[in-house]
Design a protein around this motif. Structure first.
Motif: not given
Length: 321
Positions: A108-117, A119-126, A300-308
């Protein structure tokens, strides 16, 4: 307990009336958010047949509390929560790990782009800031389910009751308070409700092992391995935690014995913990601080796993935001 909560709501209403146009009304709003969360815990217990011996009596109480007091569809909650209990942390089967702003799986994290992406990369802190919107999110999903689901038991009754509760509540707030103060009141109440609800349910499973769609796991292992208990160092601390979390701090036992009232969970926990030790099955216990730390680290680990994967970490770090 329900009588105490009922008196609390009446007391908050009386207090709000006498306070008038005062910003101290926001303290009333925060307290109301806490009380409504506690009412939700009792609704949860009624849904699990923990309050009365009669199933219909539990359903009636749960429906009244959820629809008319909290303002959330009881049938929506039952549908969602039943599926969760049957398949906790199971990808594709547990609705509690489906993406809804936050991604709980790397796919799910890797499918996110733009603002959603972003946010996902920072979702633990947020995580906690996002929970301030969870109260509004619960009301929205509840109403959407009642309107769009193909088959809903007592659809009309629930929809009318929930809409009446929400409409009357908002109307009373703005009849009693100036527009700005009324908006602030609603915002604080929903924010506290969202943080308390989300903060009570999230630590129980988030960051625990996920089960894929095809793996077969026995009932006992599935419930124990995917659940986390939140306990203190003393019996008194655990008593307070049980009150604060509505018994959800004994999540392992709640999943093994979903009809067991919260007062019996501590005794059951001793038996289950020893049984797990005998079978060499991991039994997870964490403090309040540890549980939230584990949830945030996991998100955070899940969110960062979705990076390009072609992003250079150094470029990403120093790239202007």
């Amino acid at each position: 307990m329900l009588s105490i909560l009922g008196l609390s709501i009446v007391g908050l209403a009386v207090g709000s009336f006498f306070l008038g146009d005062s910003w101290f009304q926001l303290l009333i709003a925060a307290a109301l958010g806490i009380v409504l969360t506690q009412v939700s815990f009792i609704t949860h217990e009624a849904a699990h047949r923990q309050v009365f011996t009669s199933g219909p009596a539990n359903d009636t109480m749960g429906r009244i509390l959820a629809n008319a007091v909290v303002g959330i569809s009881y049938q929506w909650w039952m549908n969602k929560h039943t599926r969760h209990h049957a398949n906790p942390n199971t990808v594709g089967k547990d609705p509690d790990i489906e993406r809804d702003t936050i991604s709980f799986t790397p796919d799910d994290a890797s499918a996110q782009r733009g603002f959603s992406g972003w946010l996902t990369r920072r979702q633990g802190y947020l995580f906690f800031p996002l929970l301030t919107l969870e109260g509004l999110n619960l009301h929205w999903h509840s109403l959407r389910y009642l309107v769009t689901a193909p088959s809903v038991k007592n659809r009309t009754t629930e929809l009318v009751t929930v809409l009446a509760r929400l409409s009357i509540y908002v109307a009373l707030v703005f009849l009693h308070l100036p527009v700005g103060m009324g908006c602030a009141f609603l915002g604080v109440q929903l924010a506290v409700f969202g943080v308390y609800m989300g903060g009570s349910f999230a630590p129980n499973h988030k960051g625990m092992p996920l089960i894929d769609r095809v793996t077969t796991v026995d009932f006992f292992s599935r419930q124990v391995l995917t659940s986390r208990n939140i306990l203190g160092r003393t019996p008194l601390a655990n008593l307070w935690l049980t009150m604060a979390y509505g018994g959800l701090n004994y999540q392992v036992e709640h999943h093994l014995f979903p009809n067991m009232p919260r007062m019996h969970l501590p005794a059951a926990a001793k038996i289950v913990q020893q049984y797990c030790a005998d079978l060499n099955v991991p039994y997870t216990v964490a403090s309040v601080r540890q549980s939230y730390s584990q949830v945030i680290s996991y998100l955070n680990r899940v969110g960062l796993s979705g990076r390009d994967p072609f992003d250079c970490p150094m470029v990403t770090q120093f790239r202007p935001s």
